[in-house]
Design a protein around this motif. Structure first.
Motif, PDB file in Angstrom:
ATOM      1  N   HIS A 128       0.327  -1.151  -0.158  1.00 50.43           N
ATOM      2  CA  HIS A 128      -0.060   0.279   0.501  1.00 50.43           C
ATOM      3  C   HIS A 128       1.300   1.146  -0.010  1.00 50.43           C
ATOM      4  O   HIS A 128       1.937   1.679   0.039  1.00 50.43           O
ATOM      5  CB  HIS A 128      -0.959   0.029   0.860  1.00 50.43           C
ATOM      6  CG  HIS A 128      -0.679   0.284   2.464  1.00 50.43           C
ATOM      7  ND1 HIS A 128      -0.645   1.115   3.248  1.00 50.43           N
ATOM      8  CD2 HIS A 128       0.049  -0.905   3.666  1.00 50.43           C
ATOM      9  CE1 HIS A 128      -0.172   0.961   4.019  1.00 50.43           C
ATOM     10  NE2 HIS A 128       0.373  -0.373   4.835  1.00 50.43           N
ATOM     11  N   ASP A 140       6.439   1.911   6.206  1.00 53.35           N
ATOM     12  CA  ASP A 140       5.128   1.674   6.153  1.00 53.35           C
ATOM     13  C   ASP A 140       4.213   2.173   5.518  1.00 53.35           C
ATOM     14  O   ASP A 140       3.783   3.392   5.894  1.00 53.35           O
ATOM     15  CB  ASP A 140       4.825   1.151   7.592  1.00 53.35           C
ATOM     16  CG  ASP A 140       3.258   0.457   6.659  1.00 53.35           C
ATOM     17  OD1 ASP A 140       2.598   0.008   6.726  1.00 53.35           O
ATOM     18  OD2 ASP A 140       2.282   1.438   8.370  1.00 53.35           O
ATOM     19  N   ASP A 141       4.499   2.130   4.179  1.00 54.87           N
ATOM     20  CA  ASP A 141       4.954   1.378   2.909  1.00 54.87           C
ATOM     21  C   ASP A 141       5.354   1.579   2.054  1.00 54.87           C
ATOM     22  O   ASP A 141       5.399   1.401   1.048  1.00 54.87           O
ATOM     23  CB  ASP A 141       3.323  -0.063   3.348  1.00 54.87           C
ATOM     24  CG  ASP A 141       3.805  -1.089   2.114  1.00 54.87           C
ATOM     25  OD1 ASP A 141       5.558  -1.317   3.022  1.00 54.87           O
ATOM     26  OD2 ASP A 141       3.018  -2.020   2.229  1.00 54.87           O
ATOM     27  N   GLU A 173      -4.912   1.893   3.246  1.00 56.87           N
ATOM     28  CA  GLU A 173      -4.857   0.477   3.746  1.00 56.87           C
ATOM     29  C   GLU A 173      -5.594   0.678   5.030  1.00 56.87           C
ATOM     30  O   GLU A 173      -5.750   0.457   5.539  1.00 56.87           O
ATOM     31  CB  GLU A 173      -3.616   0.070   3.615  1.00 56.87           C
ATOM     32  CG  GLU A 173      -3.340  -1.508   4.239  1.00 56.87           C
ATOM     33  CD  GLU A 173      -2.763  -1.315   5.619  1.00 56.87           C
ATOM     34  OE1 GLU A 173      -2.827  -2.218   5.869  1.00 56.87           O
ATOM     35  OE2 GLU A 173      -2.151  -0.303   6.125  1.00 56.87           O
ATOM     36  N   GLU A 174      -4.215   2.041   5.352  1.00 60.17           N
ATOM     37  CA  GLU A 174      -4.989   2.258   6.973  1.00 60.17           C
ATOM     38  C   GLU A 174      -5.954   2.526   7.463  1.00 60.17           C
ATOM     39  O   GLU A 174      -6.231   2.850   8.497  1.00 60.17           O
ATOM     40  CB  GLU A 174      -3.179   3.938   6.377  1.00 60.17           C
ATOM     41  CG  GLU A 174      -2.469   3.270   5.904  1.00 60.17           C
ATOM     42  CD  GLU A 174      -1.143   3.089   7.049  1.00 60.17           C
ATOM     43  OE1 GLU A 174      -1.441   2.522   8.324  1.00 60.17           O
ATOM     44  OE2 GLU A 174       0.218   2.483   7.203  1.00 60.17           O
ATOM     45  N   GLU A 200       4.666  -5.684   3.585  1.00 58.49           N
ATOM     46  CA  GLU A 200       4.322  -4.851   5.144  1.00 58.49           C
ATOM     47  C   GLU A 200       5.350  -4.831   5.740  1.00 58.49           C
ATOM     48  O   GLU A 200       6.837  -5.022   5.466  1.00 58.49           O
ATOM     49  CB  GLU A 200       2.833  -5.178   5.712  1.00 58.49           C
ATOM     50  CG  GLU A 200       1.890  -4.257   5.222  1.00 58.49           C
ATOM     51  CD  GLU A 200       1.197  -3.181   5.565  1.00 58.49           C
ATOM     52  OE1 GLU A 200       2.413  -3.166   6.267  1.00 58.49           O
ATOM     53  OE2 GLU A 200       0.719  -2.657   5.536  1.00 58.49           O
ATOM     54  N   ALA A 201       5.019  -3.606   6.712  1.00 59.81           N
ATOM     55  CA  ALA A 201       6.010  -3.844   8.131  1.00 59.81           C
ATOM     56  C   ALA A 201       5.417  -3.048   9.338  1.00 59.81           C
ATOM     57  O   ALA A 201       4.086  -2.155   9.193  1.00 59.81           O
ATOM     58  CB  ALA A 201       6.746  -2.438   7.550  1.00 59.81           C
TER      59      ALA A 201
END
Ligand SMILES: [Zn+2]
Length: 767
Positions: A128, A140-141, A173-174, A200-201
């Motif tokens: 994302h 991220d990300d 996404e967040e 991802e992270a």
């Protein structure tokens, strides 16, 4: 008592050497590889080439939430990277709601495709590109995004694979996996997708681990083991993750039954979602590992028949020193445990049968709980100096080694005390039977509940069994089962250290009694070896006293280490909050996951205040009263209620201020909300079971490009509905400037960042 024939360990120091070597190997599983330079051949992923893309995408210090002008800039830069690699970019653009989370925002998914020679099925490689509300989101990300862009560039030069490769840089996404949901629901390409690779992270450093897969992963795990050079994965993590309230874009695809590989690095969590998640705080080695994993697996899957990518069963797996992946079908875990366990016990019985006395077991039955109990109790006691008194992040310590040494010391001290108390009372062979019997039993219970966690005991049992075969063929062995016991011990050292460092990423020292549990395992198998070594010797308490002094010293040193640093900051944000109708507003010292800086709070007159945040559970935060700003709120108009078969349908129009960035609608649980719609689009479906459990239901609108919405709520309660509406506004700089002057350098804004919040309570009348 007759002298035991076993294990005349002439060199017990060898056991320490084994521990040291295994420790070094295990640490490799948790560290990132060396990044490859920009001059690496174009068939290898280079973190430095990818880093150049990452730096080009981000604007220094600027967050880019979905729907914001700054995210449009990032999106445009992604498009030009894809276009310069020769792709035509498809933009999936819509205002979308994910009914799983009640979250809506504009979405611009960016899609490029490398057509396959057959092209019936597709591999989806995705990350994302939107960030959270603070910081540019380098880890991220943007890291995942830059890895996907670099891989897309490399793949362009390759001849067509069998399957299509879809590169998806997803949006929002967040805010609730909104872009991924839009892609899965509305994009025609999704029907082709048979497997997903998601990057991802949850931190800024460490290895990129395979932490989640789809159901039926036996086949894809075999591929992962074969094709990835530096595999880092543990099926126990996959099981734990299923039970955690965390999600990524892959959640959307997994719920639709699509196979997938989900990679993330997870150390340096204090920087995650903070203002300094920027390129300078990102470990480029982690980016290298991301890229290596994704590039290898993409190529392997690209030519694979994806119709059968889902197997009938799951695999259990764990990497050995990040160089090999051990894996086994979950269906054999129980049988294998039984066979190996019985083998081990029979081998011990045959080797020491004459020496085993049942009456000795009663002392052994006391020694084992004493050992385990003292380790866990020691961990609990140390959790005070190591974790309760210092001011710490809840998950991670910036300088963990002194605390770790103290915990290792506790394990060694407990072991020594057990030896001192029980030597001469229980024979090494009886102890050995008991300890390995215990591991066998624990393994059987574990495997019957969770077959993919079988390797916790399967590896030590298998190593013991292999060692026993070697012992049979060794003519001049100094003692029976010497190889077996040493190899078995090595197996438990591996399991102990691996899981110690695994837990280290999710637990801080305040829970040292949990943190220390993995170490129990290796002390169990070393106990009989040491009992044999010290037999007949006089043990004094003196070494235990010195050890205790060393542990206390380590605690003192740990107490002097800071729990936060400029590079591992505490999350702390200044925001403003007011409730409509109140003359008073508050400047609030907000901290989502960590405690606030008490000396800063006291020095600036912040006092604990219970704040109305719109949710039915109010929050207590350090705050300072100021005259209310009277921020513009929302208006509810044209409310109507109709009784339907399924419940009471409330319709109304919500008017907000121009340039609205964030609006949250909280609907109390008592209203028994079924579903909610925004402008006719289903926005929340409470019957969908998510990993999150909230007391209230909620609807979120993020950066909508308008200020007026038609909302419909379907509730099962006939009563009036009480709504809380929370809106965010720009934080006036003059309001917080006086408090920013002495801002601690180990504190950074985190999660939602500086903002002014208005809370309104509105009642929708009953029908
Ligand atoms: Zn993310």
């Amino acid at each position: 008592m007759r002298a035991s024939p076993m294990l005349r360990l002439r060199h017990p120091v060898a056991l320490l050497l084994i521990c040291a070597l295994v420790l070094l190997g295990v640490l490799r599983s948790f560290s990132a590889p060396e990044p490859l330079g920009a001059d690496a051949p174009d068939v290898e992923f280079s973190a430095l080439r990818s880093e150049a893309i990452l730096r080009d995408l981000l604007q220094a210090g600027v967050p880019h939430v979905a729907g914001s002008p700054s995210n449009l800039v990032v999106g445009n830069r992604i498009i030009s990277h894809l276009e310069s690699s020769g792709y035509e970019v498809d933009i999936q653009s819509r205002f979308h709601c994910n009914p799983l989370f009640g979250a809506c925002s504009p979405v611009d998914n960016l899609i490029a495709i490398k057509p396959g020679s057959v092209g019936k099925n597709a591999v989806l490689l995705t990350a994302h590109y939107d960030s959270g509300w603070t910081g540019p989101g380098a880890a991220d990300d943007a890291a995942g995004t830059a890895a996907v862009l670099e891989i897309a560039r490399m793949a362009a030069a390759f001849p067509a694979f069998v399957n299509d490769i879809i590169f998806l840089l997803s949006d929002s996404e967040e805010n609730g996996l909104i872009g991924a949901d839009a892609f899965a629901q509305y994009h025609p390409l999704f029907a082709k997708v048979k497997v997903v690779i998601n990057l991802e992270a949850r931190g800024t450093t460490g290895s990129s681990a395979l932490f989640e897969t789809g159901e039926g992963n036996r086949g894809i795990i075999r591929m992962f083991a074969k094709n990835v050079d530096r595999p880092v994965a543990n099926s126990l993590v996959n099981e734990i993750y299923k039970r955690m309230p965390n999600d990524t874009d892959y959640t959307v695809y997994k719920r639709k039954g699509v196979m997938g590989l989900n990679f993330a690095f997870s150390q340096g969590v204090a920087v995650y979602h903070s203002a300094i998640d920027d390129p300078d705080h990102l470990d480029i080695g982690s980016l290298q590992h991301h890229g290596d994993n994704a590039w290898s697996m993409m190529k392997a899957l690209a030519d694979r028949d994806l119709e059968h990518i889902i197997s009938r069963e799951d695999a259990g797996y764990i990497d050995v020193f990040a160089s090999r992946l051990l894996h086994y079908p979950s269906s054999i875990a129980l049988g294998l445990s039984l066979v190996l366990g019985v083998w081990v016990l029979i081998a011990i019985g045959i080797a020491f049968g004459k020496d085993l006395r049942i009456w000795q077991l009663r002392w052994g039955l006391l020694a084992v709980p004493f050992l385990l109990g003292s380790i866990v109790l020691g961990g609990y006691l140390l959790s005070f100096p190591l974790g309760h008194w210092p001011d710490l992040h809840p998950i991670e310590h910036p300088y963990p080694w002194v605390g770790r040494l103290a915990l290792f010391g506790v394990a060694v001290l407990s072991l020594y005390a057990t030896l001192k108390l029980f030597v001469g009372r229980v024979s090494p062979s009886a102890m050995m039977m008991l300890c390995w019997g215990l591991i066998f039993m624990a393994g059987m219970v574990l495997v019957s509940k969770l077959p993919t966690a079988g390797h916790l005991t399967l590896i030590p049992l298998a190593m013991f069994a292999c060692g026993s075969v070697i012992d049979i063929f060794r003519k001049k062995s100094p003692a029976p089962l010497l190889m077996a016991t040493v190899l078995g011990f090595t197996g438990t050292v591996f399991i102990s250290f691996y899981h110690y460092f695994m837990l280290d990423v999710v637990l801080n020292f305040d829970r040292s009694h949990f943190k220390i549990i993995p170490l129990v395992f290796m002390t169990l198998t070393v106990l009989p070896l040491l009992l044999a070594f010290v037999r007949g010797r006089e043990l004094s308490w003196q070494p235990a006293r010195w050890l205790l002094v060393a542990i206390l010293l380590a605690c003192l040193v740990h107490l002097s280490l800071p729990g936060f640093s400029p590079h591992r900051p505490r999350g702390m944000t200044l925001m403003y909050s007011e409730v409509e109708g109140s003359e008073t507003g508050y400047v609030v010292l907000e901290s989502l996951t960590t405690s606030f800086d008490e000396s800063y709070a006291n020095g600036h007159g912040f006092k604990p205040v219970v704040l109305d945040n719109g949710w039915s559970q109010a929050s207590e935060r350090p705050a300072r009263a100021v005259p209310a700003l009277n921020l513009p709120g929302v208006e509810v108009k044209a409310h109507s209620v109709r009784h339907k078969e399924t419940g009471w349908s409330h319709r109304f129009v919500l008017h907000a201020h121009e340039g609205l960035e964030f609006l949250l609608l909280v609907i109390a649980k008592e209203s028994l909300l079924d579903k909610a719609w925004v402008d006719g689009q289903l926005a929340l479906d409470t019957s969908l079971e998510s990993k999150h459990q909230r007391q209230d239901d909620s609807l979120r609108l993020v950066n909508p490009d308008k200020s007026s919405f038609e909302i419909r709520l379907l509730a099962r309660s006939p009563d009036a509905i009480s709504l809380a509406v929370v809106t965010w506004h720009e934080l006036p700089k003059v309001l917080v400037a006086p408090f920013m002057r002495n801002w601690p350098e180990n504190a950074q804004a985190v999660e939602y960042g500086p903002r002014a919040r208005k809370v309104q309570h509105i009642t929708l009348d009953a029908g």
